[in-house]
Design an enzyme around this catalytic site. Structure first.
Site, PDB file in Angstrom:
ATOM      1  N   SER A 130       0.828  -1.213   0.000  1.00  0.00           N
ATOM      2  CA  SER A 130       0.000   0.000   0.000  1.00  0.00           C
ATOM      3  C   SER A 130       0.859   1.259   0.000  1.00  0.00           C
ATOM      4  O   SER A 130       1.948   1.266   0.561  1.00  0.00           O
ATOM      5  CB  SER A 130      -0.914   0.013   1.221  1.00  0.00           C
ATOM      6  OG  SER A 130      -1.634   1.225   1.263  1.00  0.00           O
ATOM      7  N   LYS A 184      -4.469  -6.800   3.569  1.00  0.00           N
ATOM      8  CA  LYS A 184      -4.479  -5.679   2.604  1.00  0.00           C
ATOM      9  C   LYS A 184      -5.908  -5.353   2.174  1.00  0.00           C
ATOM     10  O   LYS A 184      -6.272  -4.190   1.999  1.00  0.00           O
ATOM     11  CB  LYS A 184      -3.603  -6.013   1.377  1.00  0.00           C
ATOM     12  CG  LYS A 184      -3.656  -4.959   0.270  1.00  0.00           C
ATOM     13  CD  LYS A 184      -3.155  -3.620   0.748  1.00  0.00           C
ATOM     14  CE  LYS A 184      -3.066  -2.467  -0.199  1.00  0.00           C
ATOM     15  NZ  LYS A 184      -3.882  -2.263  -1.315  1.00  0.00           N
ATOM     16  N   HIS A 187      -7.461  -3.491   4.896  1.00  0.00           N
ATOM     17  CA  HIS A 187      -6.886  -2.135   4.815  1.00  0.00           C
ATOM     18  C   HIS A 187      -7.675  -1.305   3.795  1.00  0.00           C
ATOM     19  O   HIS A 187      -8.047  -0.162   4.047  1.00  0.00           O
ATOM     20  CB  HIS A 187      -5.403  -2.212   4.404  1.00  0.00           C
ATOM     21  CG  HIS A 187      -4.822  -0.909   3.937  1.00  0.00           C
ATOM     22  ND1 HIS A 187      -5.083  -0.383   2.681  1.00  0.00           N
ATOM     23  CD2 HIS A 187      -4.024  -0.011   4.549  1.00  0.00           C
ATOM     24  CE1 HIS A 187      -4.472   0.781   2.556  1.00  0.00           C
ATOM     25  NE2 HIS A 187      -3.812   1.025   3.671  1.00  0.00           N
ATOM     26  N   ASN A 188      -7.929  -1.897   2.639  1.00  0.00           N
ATOM     27  CA  ASN A 188      -8.641  -1.154   1.599  1.00  0.00           C
ATOM     28  C   ASN A 188     -10.086  -0.879   1.985  1.00  0.00           C
ATOM     29  O   ASN A 188     -10.627   0.179   1.672  1.00  0.00           O
ATOM     30  CB  ASN A 188      -8.576  -1.908   0.270  1.00  0.00           C
ATOM     31  CG  ASN A 188      -7.250  -1.674  -0.437  1.00  0.00           C
ATOM     32  OD1 ASN A 188      -6.238  -1.457   0.218  1.00  0.00           O
ATOM     33  ND2 ASN A 188      -7.238  -1.732  -1.749  1.00  0.00           N
ATOM     34  N   GLU A 191      -9.905   1.914   4.147  1.00  0.00           N
ATOM     35  CA  GLU A 191      -9.584   3.079   3.286  1.00  0.00           C
ATOM     36  C   GLU A 191     -10.889   3.648   2.690  1.00  0.00           C
ATOM     37  O   GLU A 191     -11.118   4.855   2.722  1.00  0.00           O
ATOM     38  CB  GLU A 191      -8.636   2.601   2.184  1.00  0.00           C
ATOM     39  CG  GLU A 191      -8.302   3.601   1.098  1.00  0.00           C
ATOM     40  CD  GLU A 191      -7.443   2.941  -0.009  1.00  0.00           C
ATOM     41  OE1 GLU A 191      -6.371   2.401   0.303  1.00  0.00           O
ATOM     42  OE2 GLU A 191      -7.871   2.959  -1.182  1.00  0.00           O
TER      43      GLU A 191
HETATM   44  C1  6PG Z   1      -3.223   1.333  -1.587  1.00  0.00           C
HETATM   45  C2  6PG Z   1      -4.530   1.460  -2.331  1.00  0.00           C
HETATM   46  C3  6PG Z   1      -4.484   0.820  -3.659  1.00  0.00           C
HETATM   47  C4  6PG Z   1      -5.820   0.834  -4.405  1.00  0.00           C
HETATM   48  C5  6PG Z   1      -6.243   2.161  -4.890  1.00  0.00           C
HETATM   49  C6  6PG Z   1      -7.562   2.155  -5.652  1.00  0.00           C
HETATM   50  O1  6PG Z   1      -3.280   0.806  -0.485  1.00  0.00           O
HETATM   51  O2  6PG Z   1      -2.200   1.783  -2.097  1.00  0.00           O
HETATM   52  O3  6PG Z   1      -5.520   0.807  -1.591  1.00  0.00           O
HETATM   53  O4  6PG Z   1      -4.079  -0.510  -3.483  1.00  0.00           O
HETATM   54  O5  6PG Z   1      -5.713   0.044  -5.517  1.00  0.00           O
HETATM   55  O6  6PG Z   1      -6.339   3.055  -3.837  1.00  0.00           O
HETATM   56  O7  6PG Z   1      -8.526   1.358  -5.071  1.00  0.00           O
HETATM   57  P1  6PG Z   1     -10.044   1.417  -5.582  1.00  0.00           P
HETATM   58  O8  6PG Z   1     -10.000   1.504  -7.069  1.00  0.00           O
HETATM   59  O9  6PG Z   1     -10.692   0.155  -5.150  1.00  0.00           O
HETATM   60  O10 6PG Z   1     -10.621   2.632  -4.969  1.00  0.00           O
END
Ligand code: 6PG
Length: 473
Positions: A130, A184, A187-188, A191
């Site tokens: 990430s 991960k 984490h997303n 996010e």
């Molecule tokens: C990271 C992000 C990355 C992710 C983008 C777009 O941790 O660097 O999570 O891995 O791919 O932020 O994610 P989405 O297209 O699902 O919003």
């Protein structure tokens, strides 16, 4: 000549940046990409790092360039591309070599690949990375899963190129097979939720309270000096004051309110359902993205039902109230995320180190924040592993949750959708309800399906008087 320390396949933005990062740390990287000339172009643009990059013409060339036992890093789109590459690499590799999938793979694919690889003697690591392009170049966070000794072999390179927090590395092995990619994915999910709650508060400030954009930016900037200090708040402050060079209007005024997603947030939700974990804030954030994409439907709805006026009386909320609403929402959302990680850890027997994960997220990754340091400490002693019960966070919630309520109530009253903030509030209200509405659910299940229920006054399984004695199980 075999002299490269690591191979890297896939020179898109992330792969290219990671190759430069590896070279920058004194390692030699052999690089290849499906697109012809990409490796040469990377080398040509690498300046003083060019001597540490070997541009390879084929997979065979790449494999021959590596010192044994070989480590090959894949940075290709998740899914079939990873399987295809593995299929091509296996005949070229020897037992004891390691393939590292550093893309955003679904952890179930990683589990499958780990199991399949065992019979070939080639090792497999699934590593979630990430931090976006800048992180890949100057220090991402890394969440590794697979065999611990395979990680041990590549750890010197991976920890050297990862971010650090007060001298501690933000790269770690978290558990067997899919553990890294699972973490991960969560984490997303977090996010998505973090971003959605910030976007909701931003909409309240700008669209509801009619605070001018420059002032909104200043407020986010101020918040970035306090408990909310984080990468996402920092970029929100910058975005809020950015102008569109083409029209000279605030950039946010010209960006369509239609959010994309690659699917990791959705995976988090799907797995949460399998695990019986409540990640309602993440769920609300994913649903909000889905609904944002349904623009024609929303336009029709606005015509038919008359959209909210969006103009709130200014006296309703102060920026301090909104800051506390976000603080409460954030704690609740992370509590859900860590609870899901704990449930997955039990289900898959991973022994995930929750405080270690919070530590790893303190820097390099998209959700990096100061609060994660406090979370790492709190998770060491959190009662029932719920972050909300850790004394330091419980005290913050006692103070901040009323502001979350005030914010959600004002938004609802004004017809402004705040799905993530209201999901956080509902979770909090449920968490503090010793008795909920589920007695009725149990009665209904028993009424129509004789499913039985427990009683408040004695142990056992019972049926209501609506089931005749001769029909009761
Ligand atoms: C990271 C992000 C990355 C992710 C983008 C777009 O941790 O660097 O999570 O891995 O791919 O932020 O994610 P989405 O297209 O699902 O919003």
């Amino acid at each position: 000549m075999a002299h490269a320390d690591i191979g890297l396949i896939g020179l898109g933005t992330m792969g290219g940046m990671l190759a430069l990062n590896i070279a920058d740390h004194g390692f030699t990287v052999a690089a290849v990409d499906a697109s012809e000339g990409a490796a040469d172009r990377l080398k040509a643009s690498a300046g003083s790092l060019a001597s540490s990059i070997r541009a390879c013409a084929s997979l065979a060339d790449l494999v021959q360039s590596l010192t044994a036992p070989r480590s090959v890093l894949l940075l290709v789109p998740a899914g079939q591309a990873v399987d295809d590459l593995i299929g091509e690499l296996i005949p070229l590799l020897d037992s004891g070599d390691t393939i590292i999938d550093a893309g955003n793979s679904n952890f179930r694919d990683t589990q499958r690949r780990c199991a399949a690889m065992r019979s070939d003697g080639v090792r497999f690591l699934g590593v979630g990375i990430s931090g976006g392009a800048e992180g890949a170049r100057f220090g991402p966070a890394m969440m590794a899963g697979g065999e611990a000794d395979s990680w041990g072999r590549v750890a010197p390179i991976m920890t050297a190129i990862s971010a650090t927090y007060e001298g501690e590395t933000c790269a770690a092995w978290l558990g067997p097979d899919g553990a890294g990619h699972f973490v991960k994915s969560v984490h997303n999910g977090i996010e998505y939720a973090d971003m959605q709650m910030i976007a909701e508060v931003h909409a309240i400030m700008h669209d509801g309270l009619r605070i001018p954009r420059t002032q909104v930016s200043e407020i986010f900037h101020e918040w970035n000096q306090g408990p909310l200090a984080s990468y996402l708040i920092e970029i929100t402050a910058k975005i809020s004051s950015t102008m569109d060079p083409e029209t000279d209007r605030p950039i946010l005024d010209v960006i369509l309110d239609k959010a994309g997603q690659k699917g990791t947030g959705r995976w988090t939700l799907i797995e949460a359902q399998h695990l019986g974990a409540n990640v309602s804030v993440i769920e609300a954030a994913v649903a909000a993205r889905n609904m944002s994409a349904a623009l024609p439907q929303r336009i029709r709805g606005a015509e038919l039902f008359a959209g909210a006026s969006g103009n709130w009386p200014e006296a309703d909320l102060t920026s301090n109230d909104l800051e506390h609403a976000l603080i409460a929402g954030k704690i609740i959302c992370y509590a859900q995320g860590f609870d899901m990680l704990m449930k997955a850890s039990e289900e898959f027997k991973w022994k995930l180190p929750l405080p270690g994960i919070a530590k790893l997220w303190r820097n390099g990754c998209i959700i990096r924040s100061g609060m994660l340091n406090d979370m790492a400490n709190a998770l060491e002693s959190a009662d029932q592993n719920n972050l909300c019960f850790a004394p330091s966070f419980a005290n913050v919630l006692i103070n901040s949750a009323p502001k979350l309520r005030q914010t959600v109530m004002a938004a609802l009253q004004n017809g402004t959708p705040v799905p993530a903030l209201s999901a956080a509030l509902c979770y909090f209200d449920t968490l503090r309800s010793a008795r909920t509405s589920a007695n009725m659910i149990q009665a209904q299940r028993d009424f129509f399906g004789a499913h039985g229920f427990e009683r408040t006054d004695r142990h056992g399984t019972f049926h209501g008087p609506w089931i005749p004695d001769d029909k009761a199980e």
